[in-house]
Design a protein around this motif. Structure first.
Motif, PDB file in Angstrom:
ATOM      1  N   VAL B 248      22.184 -21.433  36.744  1.00  0.00           N
ATOM      2  CA  VAL B 248      22.074 -21.031  35.338  1.00  0.00           C
ATOM      3  C   VAL B 248      23.268 -20.150  34.970  1.00  0.00           C
ATOM      4  CG1 VAL B 248      20.689 -19.748  33.651  1.00  0.00           C
ATOM      5  CG2 VAL B 248      19.560 -21.212  35.337  1.00  0.00           C
ATOM      6  N   ALA B 249      23.604 -19.249  35.880  1.00  0.00           N
ATOM      7  CA  ALA B 249      24.743 -18.352  35.636  1.00  0.00           C
ATOM      8  C   ALA B 249      26.022 -19.156  35.445  1.00  0.00           C
ATOM      9  CB  ALA B 249      24.900 -17.382  36.810  1.00  0.00           C
ATOM     10  N   ASP B 250      26.262 -20.107  36.316  1.00  0.00           N
ATOM     11  CA  ASP B 250      27.476 -20.933  36.230  1.00  0.00           C
ATOM     12  C   ASP B 250      27.509 -21.698  34.900  1.00  0.00           C
ATOM     13  OD1 ASP B 250      29.873 -22.067  37.708  1.00  0.00           O
ATOM     14  OD2 ASP B 250      28.795 -23.908  37.146  1.00  0.00           O
ATOM     15  N   GLY B 251      26.343 -22.253  34.538  1.00  0.00           N
ATOM     16  CA  GLY B 251      26.264 -23.009  33.279  1.00  0.00           C
ATOM     17  C   GLY B 251      26.548 -22.120  32.073  1.00  0.00           C
ATOM     18  N   LEU B 252      25.989 -20.911  32.091  1.00  0.00           N
ATOM     19  CA  LEU B 252      26.162 -19.989  30.958  1.00  0.00           C
ATOM     20  C   LEU B 252      27.626 -19.560  30.817  1.00  0.00           C
ATOM     21  CD1 LEU B 252      25.133 -18.119  28.707  1.00  0.00           C
ATOM     22  CD2 LEU B 252      24.465 -16.473  30.476  1.00  0.00           C
ATOM     23  N   ILE B 253      28.209 -19.138  31.941  1.00  0.00           N
ATOM     24  CA  ILE B 253      29.607 -18.662  31.881  1.00  0.00           C
ATOM     25  C   ILE B 253      30.533 -19.791  31.430  1.00  0.00           C
ATOM     26  CG2 ILE B 253      31.527 -17.648  33.209  1.00  0.00           C
ATOM     27  CD1 ILE B 253      28.975 -15.833  32.707  1.00  0.00           C
ATOM     28  N   ARG B 254      30.297 -21.000  31.977  1.00  0.00           N
ATOM     29  CA  ARG B 254      31.148 -22.129  31.572  1.00  0.00           C
ATOM     30  C   ARG B 254      30.955 -22.450  30.093  1.00  0.00           C
ATOM     31  NH1 ARG B 254      33.799 -24.489  35.692  1.00  0.00           N
ATOM     32  NH2 ARG B 254      33.009 -23.992  37.775  1.00  0.00           N
ATOM     33  N   ARG B 255      29.712 -22.346  29.594  1.00  0.00           N
ATOM     34  CA  ARG B 255      29.482 -22.652  28.178  1.00  0.00           C
ATOM     35  C   ARG B 255      30.150 -21.605  27.264  1.00  0.00           C
ATOM     36  NH1 ARG B 255      26.280 -20.961  24.304  1.00  0.00           N
ATOM     37  NH2 ARG B 255      24.758 -19.830  25.573  1.00  0.00           N
ATOM     38  N   LEU B 256      30.081 -20.333  27.666  1.00  0.00           N
ATOM     39  CA  LEU B 256      30.722 -19.287  26.851  1.00  0.00           C
ATOM     40  C   LEU B 256      32.222 -19.565  26.687  1.00  0.00           C
ATOM     41  CD1 LEU B 256      29.029 -15.977  28.133  1.00  0.00           C
ATOM     42  CD2 LEU B 256      28.499 -17.276  26.064  1.00  0.00           C
ATOM     43  N   HIS B 257      32.836 -20.071  27.757  1.00  0.00           N
ATOM     44  CA  HIS B 257      34.259 -20.422  27.676  1.00  0.00           C
ATOM     45  C   HIS B 257      34.458 -21.710  26.876  1.00  0.00           C
ATOM     46  CE1 HIS B 257      36.329 -17.588  30.458  1.00  0.00           C
ATOM     47  NE2 HIS B 257      35.096 -17.416  30.894  1.00  0.00           N
ATOM     48  N   ARG B 258      33.568 -22.692  27.131  1.00  0.00           N
ATOM     49  CA  ARG B 258      33.744 -24.019  26.527  1.00  0.00           C
ATOM     50  C   ARG B 258      33.618 -23.966  25.000  1.00  0.00           C
ATOM     51  NH1 ARG B 258      30.601 -26.417  30.105  1.00  0.00           N
ATOM     52  NH2 ARG B 258      28.824 -26.610  28.694  1.00  0.00           N
ATOM     53  N   LYS B 259      32.713 -23.133  24.486  1.00  0.00           N
ATOM     54  CA  LYS B 259      32.554 -23.102  23.018  1.00  0.00           C
ATOM     55  C   LYS B 259      33.839 -22.617  22.342  1.00  0.00           C
ATOM     56  CE  LYS B 259      30.472 -18.482  22.574  1.00  0.00           C
ATOM     57  NZ  LYS B 259      29.369 -17.671  22.060  1.00  0.00           N
ATOM     58  N   ILE B 260      34.577 -21.726  23.021  1.00  0.00           N
ATOM     59  CA  ILE B 260      35.865 -21.256  22.468  1.00  0.00           C
ATOM     60  C   ILE B 260      36.908 -22.367  22.615  1.00  0.00           C
ATOM     61  CG2 ILE B 260      37.655 -19.459  22.570  1.00  0.00           C
ATOM     62  CD1 ILE B 260      34.835 -18.311  21.951  1.00  0.00           C
ATOM     63  N   GLU B 261      36.926 -22.988  23.794  1.00  0.00           N
ATOM     64  CA  GLU B 261      37.909 -24.037  24.075  1.00  0.00           C
ATOM     65  C   GLU B 261      37.758 -25.207  23.097  1.00  0.00           C
ATOM     66  OE1 GLU B 261      40.474 -23.706  25.957  1.00  0.00           O
ATOM     67  OE2 GLU B 261      41.108 -25.755  25.446  1.00  0.00           O
ATOM     68  N   LEU B 262      36.502 -25.581  22.782  1.00  0.00           N
ATOM     69  CA  LEU B 262      36.256 -26.698  21.856  1.00  0.00           C
ATOM     70  C   LEU B 262      36.800 -26.402  20.455  1.00  0.00           C
ATOM     71  CD1 LEU B 262      32.591 -27.705  22.833  1.00  0.00           C
ATOM     72  CD2 LEU B 262      34.672 -29.098  23.130  1.00  0.00           C
ATOM     73  N   ALA B 263      36.869 -25.123  20.100  1.00  0.00           N
ATOM     74  CA  ALA B 263      37.329 -24.745  18.753  1.00  0.00           C
ATOM     75  C   ALA B 263      38.786 -24.300  18.758  1.00  0.00           C
ATOM     76  CB  ALA B 263      36.453 -23.616  18.210  1.00  0.00           C
ATOM     77  N   ARG B 264      39.461 -24.488  19.899  1.00  0.00           N
ATOM     78  CA  ARG B 264      40.796 -23.933  20.082  1.00  0.00           C
ATOM     79  C   ARG B 264      41.758 -24.245  18.925  1.00  0.00           C
ATOM     80  NH1 ARG B 264      45.738 -23.448  22.502  1.00  0.00           N
ATOM     81  NH2 ARG B 264      46.190 -25.556  21.807  1.00  0.00           N
ATOM     82  N   ARG B 265      41.753 -25.518  18.496  1.00  0.00           N
ATOM     83  CA  ARG B 265      42.706 -25.890  17.441  1.00  0.00           C
ATOM     84  C   ARG B 265      42.446 -25.141  16.140  1.00  0.00           C
ATOM     85  NH1 ARG B 265      46.010 -30.093  18.747  1.00  0.00           N
ATOM     86  NH2 ARG B 265      45.390 -31.014  20.732  1.00  0.00           N
ATOM     87  N   GLU B 266      41.167 -24.966  15.828  1.00  0.00           N
ATOM     88  CA  GLU B 266      40.844 -24.323  14.544  1.00  0.00           C
ATOM     89  C   GLU B 266      41.091 -22.816  14.571  1.00  0.00           C
ATOM     90  OE1 GLU B 266      37.270 -26.838  15.091  1.00  0.00           O
ATOM     91  OE2 GLU B 266      39.296 -27.304  15.769  1.00  0.00           O
ATOM     92  N   ILE B 267      41.211 -22.227  15.760  1.00  0.00           N
ATOM     93  CA  ILE B 267      41.435 -20.769  15.794  1.00  0.00           C
ATOM     94  C   ILE B 267      42.824 -20.408  16.331  1.00  0.00           C
ATOM     95  CG2 ILE B 267      38.985 -20.133  15.928  1.00  0.00           C
ATOM     96  CD1 ILE B 267      39.390 -19.740  18.965  1.00  0.00           C
ATOM     97  N   THR B 268      43.697 -21.430  16.447  1.00  0.00           N
ATOM     98  CA  THR B 268      45.064 -21.154  16.881  1.00  0.00           C
ATOM     99  C   THR B 268      45.979 -21.155  15.664  1.00  0.00           C
ATOM    100  OG1 THR B 268      44.677 -22.121  19.031  1.00  0.00           O
ATOM    101  CG2 THR B 268      46.962 -21.925  18.350  1.00  0.00           C
ATOM    102  N   PHE B 269      46.575 -19.998  15.380  1.00  0.00           N
ATOM    103  CA  PHE B 269      47.459 -19.875  14.225  1.00  0.00           C
ATOM    104  C   PHE B 269      48.843 -19.449  14.713  1.00  0.00           C
ATOM    105  CE2 PHE B 269      43.152 -18.566  12.946  1.00  0.00           C
ATOM    106  CZ  PHE B 269      42.865 -19.593  12.051  1.00  0.00           C
ATOM    107  N   THR B 270      49.841 -20.221  14.340  1.00  0.00           N
ATOM    108  CA  THR B 270      51.223 -19.854  14.665  1.00  0.00           C
ATOM    109  C   THR B 270      52.072 -20.107  13.424  1.00  0.00           C
ATOM    110  OG1 THR B 270      51.765 -22.081  15.435  1.00  0.00           O
ATOM    111  CG2 THR B 270      50.999 -20.517  17.108  1.00  0.00           C
ATOM    112  N   ARG B 271      53.224 -19.514  13.415  1.00  0.00           N
ATOM    113  CA  ARG B 271      54.148 -19.711  12.292  1.00  0.00           C
ATOM    114  C   ARG B 271      55.532 -19.958  12.883  1.00  0.00           C
ATOM    115  NH1 ARG B 271      55.402 -15.074   7.731  1.00  0.00           N
ATOM    116  NH2 ARG B 271      57.053 -16.207   6.704  1.00  0.00           N
ATOM    117  N   ALA B 272      56.110 -21.080  12.549  1.00  0.00           N
ATOM    118  CA  ALA B 272      57.392 -21.448  13.132  1.00  0.00           C
ATOM    119  C   ALA B 272      58.446 -21.560  12.048  1.00  0.00           C
ATOM    120  CB  ALA B 272      57.264 -22.774  13.866  1.00  0.00           C
ATOM    121  N   CYS B 273      59.699 -21.256  12.391  1.00  0.00           N
ATOM    122  CA  CYS B 273      60.777 -21.585  11.466  1.00  0.00           C
ATOM    123  C   CYS B 273      62.075 -21.836  12.224  1.00  0.00           C
ATOM    124  CB  CYS B 273      60.937 -20.538  10.371  1.00  0.00           C
ATOM    125  SG  CYS B 273      61.559 -18.981  10.907  1.00  0.00           S
ATOM    126  N   ARG B 274      62.876 -22.689  11.655  1.00  0.00           N
ATOM    127  CA  ARG B 274      64.217 -23.060  12.144  1.00  0.00           C
ATOM    128  C   ARG B 274      64.200 -23.567  13.592  1.00  0.00           C
ATOM    129  NH1 ARG B 274      67.863 -21.138   8.257  1.00  0.00           N
ATOM    130  NH2 ARG B 274      69.041 -22.908   9.006  1.00  0.00           N
TER     131      ARG B 274
END
Lengths: 182, 390
Positions: B248-274
């Motif tokens: 259960v512990a392994d499942g919980l810890i992995r899920r806590l990480h996975r929910k962030i990883e699944l949303a990675r694109r929507e919470i990654t903000f960068t600004r590039a130029c030139r």
């Protein structure tokens, strides 16, 4: 690109951060871009206090002063300390109430009895920061004085608008005595 | 005719954005250089139907925030280095019980009491690993007053949708700086609320409080609204009750990480130029990004093919974006007001495909554009090509 860099400096409690805020606000009202930053010690009174304002017609990236066009020094320590940040030919305005040793750098120096005049004419020295600002904008054609007065009215503590406006005009008069009218 | 630009301070933008995002609870202990946030919330929250509490210290501050969050409020606190250290234990608790909240840390020069009124970027790794245990972290890092506003909205949105604490890492320059900004009109803001149970207590819609839902995020009910569930920092099953089962512990810890990883694109903000033809690029975040952008512009004016990548999200680290950059740009300068905290992450993402050049500072003042320009021009990719006269 036009970029004007101003340092307002003195002792903590002299109101230089507020003066910087009013200057930046006035610049925005006049259609410029503006950034205001500050550096100060942990003290509520005393210590060194410095407010910087950058005024530009383009987006302002680096928000601090590189070579100041204008330095306002309201005490001796800040005059001694920051004069080296002023570019050659730049302007240094000092409050002669507190600054007696003038810098020897290759800058233009304007010495005005700002705090003394405010104390004598308005009865108390608290609005000396706005008097200094009134003098300063006299040398900044980019900032129309009426917009500075508007900015000041919005930013000073409620109930002190009139004395601050009087101080601002007094500062302008002090500086005006040094500028020949065209 | 455009609206007049409003002169606003970074801390003020955070407070205004928090209100716009729906925050109605603040508990904390004022500390330079974050104090204005507490001051503004004290003045504004009661009138907005919310609550402000000045607590006895920062530990109590984050505790009250977690309590308010579990009871259903959007809640946050603001602090600086010493206070952020005190909050670490409960930051992990919030991650474990999945209590959405925002912790603003206005970085000042540390360690210890450091210089309270001077800027630093020394808390980057503390934001990632300050609390114990193998937890995920989300942290945003604004470089301007407008970014402070936008990233505060994003911080509340990420906290709510992912049911996780989010750290907003300002530095003293951005927090105290005032600049002219246009703020987005309220009807243009996208505001996200946390997932909640689909049905009333006892119904089929009311799944066990910690059963993962969409995106692995559980729809935990607001505490005190009739749903029966348990909240604990111990490893727990779907009902929230503690268990000692390592699976259960392994499942919980992995899920806590996975929910962030699944949303990675929507919470990654960068600004590039030139970056299009860049031979050397500067990677920076927070106020240092401003000096970097000016340095890159000045380098371009001299004919140097320089580019710029600003990291507005620092955790999860934008490894994909940095790896992509390293395939196109042979030299990457990492400019940060610490002795190289994100540099190691950049190296890990780059994995030898580009040369990583650190530009570090003990803090206390912002890099000048000149310093960064110097680093650009001495990097091999930043040297001017020999002009051939015919």
């Amino acid at each position: 690109m036009k970029r004007i860099e101003v340092i307002l400096s003195g002792s903590g409690g002299q109101g230089l951060i507020l003066a910087g805020i009013v200057l930046a606000e006035a610049a925005l009202l006049a259609g410029w871009r503006a950034v205001q930053t500050q550096s100060y010690g942990p003290e509520a009174r005393g210590g060194a206090s410095r407010s910087e304002v950058i005024i530009s017609d383009e987006e302002i990236e680096y928000p601090r002063v590189e070579r100041a066009d204008v330095l306002l020094a309201m005490n001796q320590e800040s005059c001694d300390k920051y004069v080296s940040a002023v570019k050659a030919g730049g302007l240094v305005i000092v409050d002669s109430t507190y600054v007696s040793r003038l810098p020897s750098a290759s800058v233009k120096i304007v010495s005005l009895p700002v705090t003394k005049a405010v104390r004598e004419r308005l009865g108390k020295p608290v609005a000396a920061n706005m008097a200094a600002l009134g003098a300063l904008v006299t040398f900044l054609p980019e900032i129309p004085p009426d917009l500075a007065v508007q900015a000041l009215t919005e930013r000073v503590p409620p109930g002190t608008e009139e004395i601050n406006r009087q101080a601002f005009r007094l500062g302008g008069e002090l500086a005006g005595t040094l500028i020949p009218n065209p | 005719m455009t609206d007049r630009l409003k002169l606003m301070q970074g801390n003020e933008a955070v407070a205004e954005a928090a209100l716009a995002a729906g925050a109605r609870f603040f508990a904390g202990y004022p500390i330079t250089p974050s104090t204005e946030i507490a001051e503004i919330m004290a003045a504004r929250l009661p009138a907005a139907g919310g609550r402000f509490i000045q607590m006895e210290d920062e530990i109590a501050g984050i505790s009250a925030v977690i309590g308010a969050s579990l009871a259903g409020q959007k809640a946050f606190t603001a602090t600086s280095g010493p206070g952020f250290s005190l909050m670490q234990e409960n930051l992990g608790f919030a991650a474990m019980v999945e209590a959405p909240c925002v912790v603003v840390n206005v970085q000042r020069l540390g360690p210890g009491t450091g210089i309270p009124t001077a800027p630093g970027q020394g808390d980057v790794m503390q934001a990632r690993w300050g609390t114990h245990g193998d937890h995920p972290a989300v942290a945003f890092c604004p470089g301007s007053v407008r970014e402070a506003y936008d990233l505060t909205i994003q911080a509340f949105n990420a906290a709510e949708r992912l049911r996780t604490p989010v750290i907003l890492l300002l530095d003293e320059i951005v927090a105290h700086m005032r600049e002219g900004v246009h703020l987005p009109p309220p009807d243009e803001l996208v505001i996200i609320d946390r997932p909640r149970p689909a049905g009333p207590p006892g119904s089929i819609g009311a799944a066990p409080a910690y059963r993962p839902g969409k995106g692995e995020v559980p729809a935990i009910p607001d505490f005190g609204t009739g749903y029966r569930f348990h909240v604990t920092g111990l490893v727990h099953d779907e009902t929230g009750l503690p268990v000692n089962d390592s699976r259960v512990a392994d499942g919980l810890i992995r899920r806590l990480h996975r929910k962030i990883e699944l949303a990675r694109r929507e919470i990654t903000f960068t600004r590039a130029c030139r970056l299009e033809d860049a031979q050397v690029a500067v990677i920076a975040y927070g106020s240092a990004a401003r000096s970097a952008r000016q340095a890159v512009r000045e380098a371009r004016e001299r004919g140097v093919q320089a580019g710029f990548l600003q990291l507005q999200t620092i955790w999860p680290f934008p490894a994909e974006e940095v790896a992509n950059l390293s395939r196109r740009v042979p030299q990457l300068i990492v400019a940060e007001m610490n002795l190289g905290q994100l540099e190691a992450e950049v190296r890990r993402a780059v994995s030898g495909k580009a040369e990583v050049i650190p530009l570090t500072s003990g803090g206390g003042r912002l890099f000048t554009p000149e310093e960064i320009l110097g680093a650009i021009c001495t990097a091999p990719g930043g040297r001017l090509k020999k002009v051939v006269h015919q």
